[in-house]
Design a protein around this motif. Structure first.
Motif, PDB file in Angstrom:
ATOM      1  N   ALA A 102       0.836  -1.197   0.000  1.00 10.86           N
ATOM      2  CA  ALA A 102       0.000   0.000   0.000  1.00 10.86           C
ATOM      3  C   ALA A 102       0.871   1.246   0.000  1.00 10.86           C
ATOM      4  N   VAL A 103       0.398   2.270  -0.686  1.00  8.11           N
ATOM      5  CA  VAL A 103       1.034   3.586  -0.692  1.00  8.11           C
ATOM      6  C   VAL A 103      -0.063   4.642  -0.624  1.00  8.11           C
ATOM      7  N   MET A 104       0.358   5.888  -0.460  1.00  6.33           N
ATOM      8  CA  MET A 104      -0.573   6.999  -0.355  1.00  6.33           C
ATOM      9  C   MET A 104      -0.170   8.079  -1.349  1.00  6.33           C
ATOM     10  N   THR A 105      -1.137   8.689  -1.998  1.00  4.71           N
ATOM     11  CA  THR A 105      -0.837   9.779  -2.925  1.00  4.71           C
ATOM     12  C   THR A 105      -0.746  11.093  -2.164  1.00  4.71           C
ATOM     13  N   GLU A 106      -0.311  12.120  -2.864  1.00  6.91           N
ATOM     14  CA  GLU A 106      -0.148  13.432  -2.238  1.00  6.91           C
ATOM     15  C   GLU A 106      -1.467  14.014  -1.746  1.00  6.91           C
ATOM     16  N   ASP A 107      -2.596  13.515  -2.238  1.00  8.98           N
ATOM     17  CA  ASP A 107      -3.885  13.983  -1.739  1.00  8.98           C
ATOM     18  C   ASP A 107      -4.483  13.017  -0.716  1.00  8.98           C
ATOM     19  N   ASP A 108      -3.606  12.198  -0.102  1.00  8.57           N
ATOM     20  CA  ASP A 108      -3.947  11.305   1.014  1.00  8.57           C
ATOM     21  C   ASP A 108      -4.934  10.200   0.663  1.00  8.57           C
ATOM     22  N   VAL A 109      -4.917   9.760  -0.578  1.00 10.42           N
ATOM     23  CA  VAL A 109      -5.729   8.614  -0.985  1.00 10.42           C
ATOM     24  C   VAL A 109      -4.826   7.387  -0.964  1.00 10.42           C
ATOM     25  N   ILE A 110      -5.303   6.325  -0.336  1.00 14.27           N
ATOM     26  CA  ILE A 110      -4.494   5.110  -0.207  1.00 14.27           C
ATOM     27  C   ILE A 110      -4.809   4.146  -1.341  1.00 14.27           C
TER      28      ILE A 110
END
Length: 127
Positions: A102-110
């Motif tokens: 899992a990772v997270m984007t810069e807009d905090d979506v996982i």
């Protein structure tokens, strides 16, 4: 056309018109969101494909902090609403989770690599 028929026609149009506009409108998502309501959220990073974490899997996670792991991207949506360009985004680690899962984007979506097996730190307790 009598009043009853006009009312039925208007009610039918009110129900069908939004669906028709959505189908014909193509992607309407903002850049960085990865996709509009019409397109799947698919993040490409480090040779892996991440799909948006299902349900409220991110509810226990704090917004991203620190430096990004690198840059990922969303392919442009090609669903008939006109071509969209690829969108690059910063990708961040999720605290306590292997970035291969899992990772997270810069807009905090996982995003997760396997939505059917959400990593334990992201799973919500059974209620």
């Amino acid at each position: 056309m009598n009043v009853t028929r006009r009312r039925r026609a208007a009610a039918t149009a009110a129900v069908l018109l939004p669906a028709l506009l959505l189908a014909l409108g193509g992607c309407s998502g903002a850049a960085g969101a990865g996709a509009g309501a019409d397109c799947a959220w698919e993040l490409h990073y480090g040779g892996a494909l991440y799909l948006r974490a299902p349900g409220d899997a991110a509810a226990k996670t704090v917004p991203h902090h620190g430096s990004p792991l690198g840059t990922g991207y969303f392919e442009g949506c090609q669903d008939g609403g006109g071509p969209e360009n690829r969108t690059d985004v910063n990708v961040y680690p999720v605290a306590g989770v292997d970035p291969a899962l899992a990772v997270m984007t810069e807009d905090d979506v996982i995003g997760v690599t396997d939505p059917d097996h959400v990593p334990a730190p992201l799973a919500l307790p059974a209620s």
